[in-house]
Design an enzyme around this catalytic site. Structure first.
Site, short mmCIF file in Angstrom:
data_model
loop_
_atom_site.label_atom_id
_atom_site.label_comp_id
_atom_site.label_asym_id
_atom_site.label_seq_id
_atom_site.Cartn_x
_atom_site.Cartn_y
_atom_site.Cartn_z
N PRO A 6 -9.91 4.92 -4.44
CA PRO A 6 -9.76 3.75 -5.43
C PRO A 6 -10.87 2.58 -5.07
CG PRO A 6 -7.63 4.31 -5.21
CD PRO A 6 -8.18 4.99 -4.13
N GLU B 138 -0.12 6.37 -0.15
CA GLU B 138 -0.76 5.18 -0.28
C GLU B 138 -2.18 4.76 0.17
OE1 GLU B 138 0.59 2.57 -1.98
OE2 GLU B 138 2.00 3.94 -2.64
#
Length: 247
Positions: free
Chosen positions: A85, A112
């Site tokens: 991301p 994560e």
């Protein structure tokens, strides 16, 4: 082009064996391989993630399974893409750049994030957009589809992608097919005229109009010809005149 995908869920890439990309593989234009990096886990539970040093929420992918998975195939000349991301946002220009490579490797993450040392394997960190997915597989599928169609021979004609939205720098002009009249809606006369120059001008103007209305940001980097600049000036003048009348 050879494409290698490191993933925990190889079955998620089944759409890439269908339609145009699937036929490209049958023709030998694309050589697609998925690698389940859980197969390279060395711990008893076959875990590929662990808690971050220093504390924090969630789990991180450990480097060992990724490094060992990369060692299992040749990739010395590959472009290695980490789906992240925080990476550079994927766009048509990037797809065109990737389509010129002989080998691409996609690393699909989960949890994560990644142990930072994994990034030493990587040439590009890429994001599909400003949102978070549950894993990198969907993003990788979209990117591979966008790249694959640009590989010579995958589509029938080069023009099929050169006139696409974003390839030219503009959104694509409206298109029509048979019947000429449908429920009171008629195909524009210019498209029925057979006059190729008039059709070209109409398509350029309509592309400019759609881009101006929907994605004016694209015009900031569009390499406009003198003809296109004049059309844009006329369109902006017409738009302003319409606004003034409404006011």
């Amino acid at each position: 082009m050879r494409i290698d995908i490191l993933t925990l869920f190889p079955d998620m890439f089944s759409p890439l064996h269908q339609s145009i990309v699937g036929r490209a593989q049958e023709k030998g234009l694309i050589d697609l391989h998925t690698h389940d990096f859980r197969a390279h886990a060395t711990n008893k539970q076959r875990h590929v993630d662990d808690m971050p040093y220093g504390g924090g929420q969630g789990m991180l992918l450990m480097p060992q399974p990724i490094f060992d998975a990369m060692d299992s195939f040749s990739h010395s000349q590959a472009r290695v893409i980490l789906l992240d991301p925080a990476g550079k946002k994927f766009d048509q220009k990037m797809a065109e750049t990737f389509s010129k490579e002989t080998q691409l490797v996609f690393i699909c993450g989960h949890y994560e994030g990644y142990d930072e040392r994994i990034k030493t394997l990587v040439t590009d960190e890429v994001s599909l957009g400003d949102f978070v997915l549950t894993g990198g597989e969907v993003a990788a599928t979209v990117m591979i589809d966008a790249v694959a169609r640009l590989i010579p021979g995958v589509l029938g004609k080069q023009e099929s992608y050169e006139e696409d939205s974003f390839s030219s720098g503009l959104l694509e002009y409206p298109q029509y097919t048979r019947p000429e009249m449908f429920r009171g809606m008629k195909v524009p006369d210019v498209l029925m005229s057979g006059h190729h120059e008039n059709i070209r001008k109409w398509r350029l103007k309509e592309s400019l109009k759609k881009t101006l209305e929907r994605r004016p940001d694209l015009l900031e980097t569009y390499d406009a010809s003198t003809e296109a600049l004049k059309m844009l000036a006329d369109l902006r003048h017409s738009s302003k005149a319409s606004t003034d009348v409404v006011e």
